[in-house]
Design an enzyme around this catalytic site. Structure first.
Site, short mmCIF file in Angstrom:
data_model
loop_
_atom_site.label_atom_id
_atom_site.label_comp_id
_atom_site.label_asym_id
_atom_site.label_seq_id
_atom_site.Cartn_x
_atom_site.Cartn_y
_atom_site.Cartn_z
N PHE A 173 -3.42 6.70 -14.09
CA PHE A 173 -3.50 7.05 -12.43
C PHE A 173 -2.24 5.74 -11.64
CE2 PHE A 173 -7.59 8.83 -13.17
CZ PHE A 173 -7.60 10.20 -12.33
N ASP A 174 -1.80 6.31 -10.68
CA ASP A 174 -1.02 5.47 -9.67
C ASP A 174 -2.28 5.10 -8.72
OD1 ASP A 174 0.95 4.33 -8.14
OD2 ASP A 174 0.55 6.15 -6.68
N VAL A 175 -2.11 3.85 -8.07
CA VAL A 175 -3.15 3.50 -7.22
C VAL A 175 -2.80 3.87 -5.93
CG1 VAL A 175 -4.17 1.16 -6.17
CG2 VAL A 175 -3.53 1.43 -8.74
#
Length: 231
Positions: free
Chosen positions: A8-10
């Site tokens: 996941f990107d944040v």
């Protein structure tokens, strides 16, 4: 199960960065005696920051340079006599305490407990670890891969090498990256040979030729993609 590991990107994927940035900037401006600073300078700051983050993705600047340069340029443009390095430290201190999540983020992660979840983010180690650690997602991720630690940033292959080493995974077919940035998250995944999911809640037009494997408008839509059985 289609995918076993989700990267996941944040920012603007699981966390509402726009809101976090706004609140942290306001608090920093107030501390420097500019209570209306956010309203006066936010648009200019965002323009400058966008250019520098794009430069970072293209290898034209470094994270340490970006950290101060965005404020140096802002204060120069606005003729403000503020030390950019000091202001940056104050801003990042406030940003590390902002933990606003995108709607559906917690429920999504709860529904993906059968997967190995990790974060892969371009950003500052202290800020990102603080934000994640203070949030309801604090015990969610097996690894938190941050560009400042990895020495590479998305879309560079080096950060994915670093992530795969940390996760001790070799089968790219079992890995999916999810993020809001076509040029960072999606291009990075494509470069590395893993499937990609573009989180596009604002229905932005994709006119740059980068083609994600999947595209979703809301985070819960990811569940069916990740958990669907192989045909």
């Amino acid at each position: 199960m289609k995918y076993e590991i989700i990267l996941f990107d944040v920012d603007d994927t699981l966390f509402d960065f726009s809101l976090s940035e706004k609140k942290a900037l306001h608090k920093a401006f107030v501390e420097f005696g500019l209570p209306t600073g956010l309203a006066e300078y936010e648009d200019n700051y965002k323009e400058i920051s966008k250019v520098l983050w794009r430069d970072l993705e293209q290898g034209l600047t470094t994270l340490s340079e970006l950290r101060v340069e965005r404020f140096r340029r802002l204060f120069l443009t606005q003729e403000l006599e503020i030390n950019a390095d000091t202001f940056s430290s104050v801003y990042l201190g406030y940003l590390g305490k902002e933990t606003h999540l995108v709607q559906g983020a917690v429920k999504l992660c709860e529904n993906l407990v059968s997967c190995r979840l990790a974060v892969i983010t371009n950003g500052f180690r202290d800020v990102q670890t603080s934000r994640i650690g203070r949030s309801p997602l604090c015990n969610t991720f097996e690894q938190i891969i941050i560009s400042e630690e990895a020495g590479f940033q998305k879309p560079e292959k080096g950060i994915f090498d670093y992530a795969f080493s940390k996760l001790q995974v070799t089968d790219k077919a079992k890995v999916l990256i999810v993020g809001d940035s076509l040029t960072s998250d999606i291009q990075g995944g494509i470069n590395y040979g893993i499937d990609t999911c573009w989180f596009n809640p604002n229905i932005k037009e994709n006119n740059i030729g980068i083609k994600p494997t999947y595209e979703i408008r809301k985070l819960p839509y990811l569940i069916n993609i990740v958990l669907k059985m192989e045909s």
